[in-house]
Design a protein around this motif. Structure first.
Motif, PDB file in Angstrom:
ATOM      1  N   VAL A 191     -51.075  30.978  81.358  1.00  0.00           N
ATOM      2  CA  VAL A 191     -49.724  31.416  81.723  1.00  0.00           C
ATOM      3  C   VAL A 191     -48.786  30.217  81.597  1.00  0.00           C
ATOM      4  N   TRP A 192     -47.716  30.380  80.836  1.00  0.00           N
ATOM      5  CA  TRP A 192     -46.749  29.297  80.655  1.00  0.00           C
ATOM      6  C   TRP A 192     -45.606  29.398  81.649  1.00  0.00           C
ATOM      7  N   SER A 193     -45.178  30.601  81.981  1.00  0.00           N
ATOM      8  CA  SER A 193     -44.131  30.743  82.988  1.00  0.00           C
ATOM      9  C   SER A 193     -44.260  32.099  83.661  1.00  0.00           C
ATOM     10  N   ARG A 194     -43.738  32.146  84.853  1.00  0.00           N
ATOM     11  CA  ARG A 194     -43.814  33.376  85.640  1.00  0.00           C
ATOM     12  C   ARG A 194     -42.500  33.507  86.406  1.00  0.00           C
TER      13      ARG A 194
ATOM     14  N   SER B 278     -40.467  35.839  89.335  1.00  0.00           N
ATOM     15  CA  SER B 278     -40.758  36.797  90.391  1.00  0.00           C
ATOM     16  C   SER B 278     -39.789  37.970  90.317  1.00  0.00           C
ATOM     17  N   GLY B 279     -40.211  39.082  90.854  1.00  0.00           N
ATOM     18  CA  GLY B 279     -39.360  40.267  90.891  1.00  0.00           C
ATOM     19  C   GLY B 279     -38.318  40.137  91.995  1.00  0.00           C
ATOM     20  N   TYR B 280     -37.314  40.998  91.956  1.00  0.00           N
ATOM     21  CA  TYR B 280     -36.285  40.959  92.980  1.00  0.00           C
ATOM     22  C   TYR B 280     -35.749  42.371  93.225  1.00  0.00           C
ATOM     23  N   LEU B 281     -35.104  42.521  94.362  1.00  0.00           N
ATOM     24  CA  LEU B 281     -34.499  43.803  94.740  1.00  0.00           C
ATOM     25  C   LEU B 281     -33.002  43.740  94.509  1.00  0.00           C
ATOM     26  N   THR B 282     -32.438  44.836  93.960  1.00  0.00           N
ATOM     27  CA  THR B 282     -30.983  44.920  93.841  1.00  0.00           C
ATOM     28  C   THR B 282     -30.446  45.640  95.066  1.00  0.00           C
ATOM     29  N   LEU B 283     -29.239  45.346  95.416  1.00  0.00           N
ATOM     30  CA  LEU B 283     -28.625  45.965  96.595  1.00  0.00           C
ATOM     31  C   LEU B 283     -28.120  47.366  96.275  1.00  0.00           C
ATOM     32  N   PRO B 284     -28.149  48.255  97.266  1.00  0.00           N
ATOM     33  CA  PRO B 284     -27.575  49.589  97.029  1.00  0.00           C
ATOM     34  C   PRO B 284     -26.046  49.480  96.984  1.00  0.00           C
ATOM     35  N   SER B 285     -25.414  50.451  96.332  1.00  0.00           N
ATOM     36  CA  SER B 285     -23.947  50.440  96.274  1.00  0.00           C
ATOM     37  C   SER B 285     -23.415  51.843  96.544  1.00  0.00           C
TER      38      SER B 285
ATOM     39  N   VAL C 130     -36.612  45.157  90.438  1.00  0.00           N
ATOM     40  CA  VAL C 130     -36.734  44.688  89.058  1.00  0.00           C
ATOM     41  C   VAL C 130     -37.967  43.797  89.011  1.00  0.00           C
ATOM     42  N   PRO C 131     -39.006  44.217  88.291  1.00  0.00           N
ATOM     43  CA  PRO C 131     -40.247  43.437  88.302  1.00  0.00           C
ATOM     44  C   PRO C 131     -40.090  42.106  87.552  1.00  0.00           C
ATOM     45  N   GLY C 132     -40.911  41.162  87.929  1.00  0.00           N
ATOM     46  CA  GLY C 132     -40.919  39.870  87.265  1.00  0.00           C
ATOM     47  C   GLY C 132     -41.684  39.934  85.956  1.00  0.00           C
TER      48      GLY C 132
END
Length: 157
Positions: A26-29, A31-38, A64-66
């Motif tokens: 693995v060269w880079s990874r 992480s996933g993150y959550l978007t805020l509701p609107s 949004v997955p990494g």
């Protein structure tokens, strides 16, 4: 305790294997993150009859997955495969001036691959390429040549 010494062909073949090892690492990874509701209240509550308006909308947050970037999908793969092929050719052929030039070219290509691994913070790949360089560089750039080249009384410019 006896010290085990590898022959030239074994060192070149081992360096060739170490050059292709980063292709599976693995060269880079990221992480996933959550978007805020609107929530958008729309414009229909303040619109007059017959005006164009849009209804209120609510958008839920999402995940949004990494991603993971392996060595076989990086641009360095071209360099790593080229270095491995050059080193393997040098390992199986008789030692000549041409194979010395090929091995030196492989060292330059390995160093470029190590620079890309360093830029991508791929520590496992950097260690593998560093060991490959440590195996090959003493074979192709010997200190005796430098001493003879820069001996007193010779011009170095």
């Amino acid at each position: 305790m006896r010290r085990v010494r590898l022959g030239t062909s074994a060192r070149l073949a081992l360096a060739s294997l170490l050059a292709v090892l980063p292709l599976g690492l693995v060269w880079s990874r990221t992480s996933g993150y959550l978007t805020l509701p609107s929530y958008d209240p729309g414009t229909c509550t303040y619109a007059d009859a017959g005006d164009l308006c849009y209804e209120p909308t609510s958008t839920p947050g999402s995940y949004v997955p990494g991603s993971v970037l392996h060595g076989y999908s990086t641009s360095a793969r071209v360099l790593l495969v080229a270095a491995a092929v050059l080193l393997l050719v040098c390992a199986v052929r008789r030692r000549t001036a041409a194979t010395l030039r090929l091995a030196r070219a492989a060292c330059v290509v390995l160093a470029a691959g190590a620079a890309l691994a360093l830029a991508g913070r791929a520590s496992g790949s950097l260690v593998s390429l560093g060991i490959a360089l440590a195996l090959v560089v003493p074979l192709v750039w010997r200190p005796e040549r430098r001493r003879r080249l820069l001996a007193p009384g010779t011009s170095s410019g």
